[in-house]
Design a protein around this motif. Structure first.
Motif, PDB file in Angstrom:
ATOM      1  N   ASP A  53      18.670  30.228  16.530  1.00  0.00           N
ATOM      2  CA  ASP A  53      18.142  31.481  17.069  1.00  0.00           C
ATOM      3  C   ASP A  53      19.212  32.082  17.962  1.00  0.00           C
ATOM      4  N   LEU A  54      19.683  33.271  17.624  1.00  0.00           N
ATOM      5  CA  LEU A  54      20.772  33.900  18.368  1.00  0.00           C
ATOM      6  C   LEU A  54      20.271  35.149  19.070  1.00  0.00           C
ATOM      7  N   TYR A  55      20.284  35.106  20.386  1.00  0.00           N
ATOM      8  CA  TYR A  55      19.917  36.252  21.221  1.00  0.00           C
ATOM      9  C   TYR A  55      21.194  36.971  21.653  1.00  0.00           C
ATOM     10  N   ARG A  56      21.182  38.290  21.519  1.00  0.00           N
ATOM     11  CA  ARG A  56      22.333  39.083  21.945  1.00  0.00           C
ATOM     12  C   ARG A  56      21.929  39.947  23.137  1.00  0.00           C
ATOM     13  N   PRO A  57      22.778  40.041  24.151  1.00  0.00           N
ATOM     14  CA  PRO A  57      22.440  40.836  25.340  1.00  0.00           C
ATOM     15  C   PRO A  57      22.500  42.321  25.043  1.00  0.00           C
ATOM     16  N   GLU A  58      21.845  43.104  25.878  1.00  0.00           N
ATOM     17  CA  GLU A  58      21.914  44.563  25.729  1.00  0.00           C
ATOM     18  C   GLU A  58      23.282  45.085  26.120  1.00  0.00           C
ATOM     19  N   GLY A  82      13.183  28.785  23.960  1.00  0.00           N
ATOM     20  CA  GLY A  82      13.904  30.050  23.913  1.00  0.00           C
ATOM     21  C   GLY A  82      13.941  30.777  25.246  1.00  0.00           C
ATOM     22  N   PHE A  83      12.960  30.534  26.113  1.00  0.00           N
ATOM     23  CA  PHE A  83      12.925  31.213  27.415  1.00  0.00           C
ATOM     24  C   PHE A  83      14.137  30.887  28.274  1.00  0.00           C
ATOM     25  N   LEU A  84      14.812  29.783  27.966  1.00  0.00           N
ATOM     26  CA  LEU A  84      16.007  29.424  28.738  1.00  0.00           C
ATOM     27  C   LEU A  84      17.158  30.398  28.505  1.00  0.00           C
ATOM     28  N   ALA A  85      17.061  31.216  27.477  1.00  0.00           N
ATOM     29  CA  ALA A  85      18.126  32.188  27.202  1.00  0.00           C
ATOM     30  C   ALA A  85      18.182  33.292  28.251  1.00  0.00           C
ATOM     31  N   GLU A  86      17.100  33.478  28.984  1.00  0.00           N
ATOM     32  CA  GLU A  86      16.995  34.656  29.847  1.00  0.00           C
ATOM     33  C   GLU A  86      18.070  34.702  30.920  1.00  0.00           C
ATOM     34  N   GLY A  87      18.401  33.567  31.525  1.00  0.00           N
ATOM     35  CA  GLY A  87      19.423  33.565  32.563  1.00  0.00           C
ATOM     36  C   GLY A  87      20.786  33.978  32.044  1.00  0.00           C
ATOM     37  N   PRO A  88      21.336  33.270  31.052  1.00  0.00           N
ATOM     38  CA  PRO A  88      22.646  33.669  30.529  1.00  0.00           C
ATOM     39  C   PRO A  88      22.664  35.075  29.928  1.00  0.00           C
ATOM     40  N   LEU A  89      21.566  35.501  29.289  1.00  0.00           N
ATOM     41  CA  LEU A  89      21.520  36.848  28.719  1.00  0.00           C
ATOM     42  C   LEU A  89      21.781  37.913  29.761  1.00  0.00           C
ATOM     43  N   ALA A  90      21.249  37.708  30.952  1.00  0.00           N
ATOM     44  CA  ALA A  90      21.409  38.705  32.022  1.00  0.00           C
ATOM     45  C   ALA A  90      22.855  38.846  32.462  1.00  0.00           C
ATOM     46  N   HIS A  91      23.691  37.893  32.095  1.00  0.00           N
ATOM     47  CA  HIS A  91      25.110  37.935  32.469  1.00  0.00           C
ATOM     48  C   HIS A  91      25.998  38.252  31.279  1.00  0.00           C
ATOM     49  N   GLY A  92      25.425  38.854  30.253  1.00  0.00           N
ATOM     50  CA  GLY A  92      26.221  39.291  29.116  1.00  0.00           C
ATOM     51  C   GLY A  92      26.546  38.207  28.112  1.00  0.00           C
TER      52      GLY A  92
END
Length: 270
Positions: A53-58, A82-92
């Motif tokens: 599962d690959l999440y990409r930041p905005e 998957g909720f653990l992605a939220e921290g790193p996502l916020a930093h790009g």
């Protein structure tokens, strides 16, 4: 006193108040995250669970964070964590959560190979530096990635930090547990798959994190790897996070300003 009850030594839920609440909350938190962002799906093999599962930041991508879930190699998936992605996502960070074949359908050696293949596919999809982190069995698996001969050189050269959270780094004690009926470890595999008995790759930085309220064996396992690998010249350290147990220690990765997020991305090193 020597350990006599090996199953209790590695039991977590039995020693955490309201443990079932965490097991219910994790997939609910993942579902909540997915209402705002839909992960892409990458495949690294033909198996039913050989996907990412690959999440990409905005914002513009700054690098790739790979998260490997725990569950004693026997349960869970990115649908839970998957909720653990939220921290790193916020930093790009683009964030890849690895889904792997579970025991008894795969032995731990095969799971190690799957995770290495998955990281390779994720790194092909996202350019830039790579950080690896995992919890419990996932902590074991990311430190296996830090051992010589696991990741290909070009990929390993991109890895800037490996953070093992509550990892099991010497598998030999598990030979004495009932869970080994599912894991099917034998003494030879337990040695080959134990990072604490292997040589770390040159140039990789490793941080071993554990909650201060975790079971004594998880604290010992954390300090063991840091101690052994420090003696082999690795850039490694152990960090104890006070007041946290095996289930809430990972919350620091789910928050943009969480201690694990900052530690992983080198924004704050306690």
């Amino acid at each position: 006193m020597p350990i006599t009850d090996w199953d209790d030594a590695y039991a977590n839920a039995a020693h955490i108040p309201d443990a079932e609440r965490f097991l219910t909350d994790w997939p609910a938190r993942t579902a909540a995250l997915r209402t705002g962002i839909t992960p892409g799906r990458l495949r690294y093999g033909p198996g039913a669970r050989q996907t990412i599962d690959l999440y990409r930041p905005e914002s513009a991508i700054q690098g790739l964070t790979v998260i490997v879930h725990g569950g004693y190699w026997m349960r869970f998936s990115p649908d839970d964590f998957g909720f653990l992605a939220e921290g790193p996502l916020a930093h790009g960070q683009a964030v890849a959560l690895v889904r792997y074949t579970l025991a008894p359908d795969a032995r731990i050696a095969a799971i190690t190979a799957e995770v290495a293949a998955a990281i390779g596919v994720a790194a092909e999809a996202v350019s830039g530096p790579v950080t690896l982190t995992g919890h419990s069995a996932g902590g074991h698996l990311v430190t296996r990635m830090a051992c010589r001969g696991v990741l290909q050189d070009a990929l390993a050269d991109r890895v800037t930090h490996v953070v093992s959270v509550s990892g099991v780094h010497d598998l030999r004690p598990l030979l004495r547990t009932q869970m080994n009926e599912t894991l099917q470890l034998d003494p030879a595999e337990a040695e080959v798959e134990s990072p604490a008995l292997l040589i770390p790759r040159d140039g990789l930085r490793v941080t071993c994190v554990v909650g201060g309220n975790e079971r004594p064996e998880f604290i010992r396992q954390t300090d063991l790897l840091a101690n052994v690998w420090w003696g082999l010249g690795a850039e490694v350290r152990a960090v104890h996070l006070p007041g946290l147990h095996h289930f809430d220690v990972i919350d620091g990765l789910a928050a943009p300003d969480g201690d694990l997020t900052r530690m992983l991305l080198d924004q704050s090193l306690p």
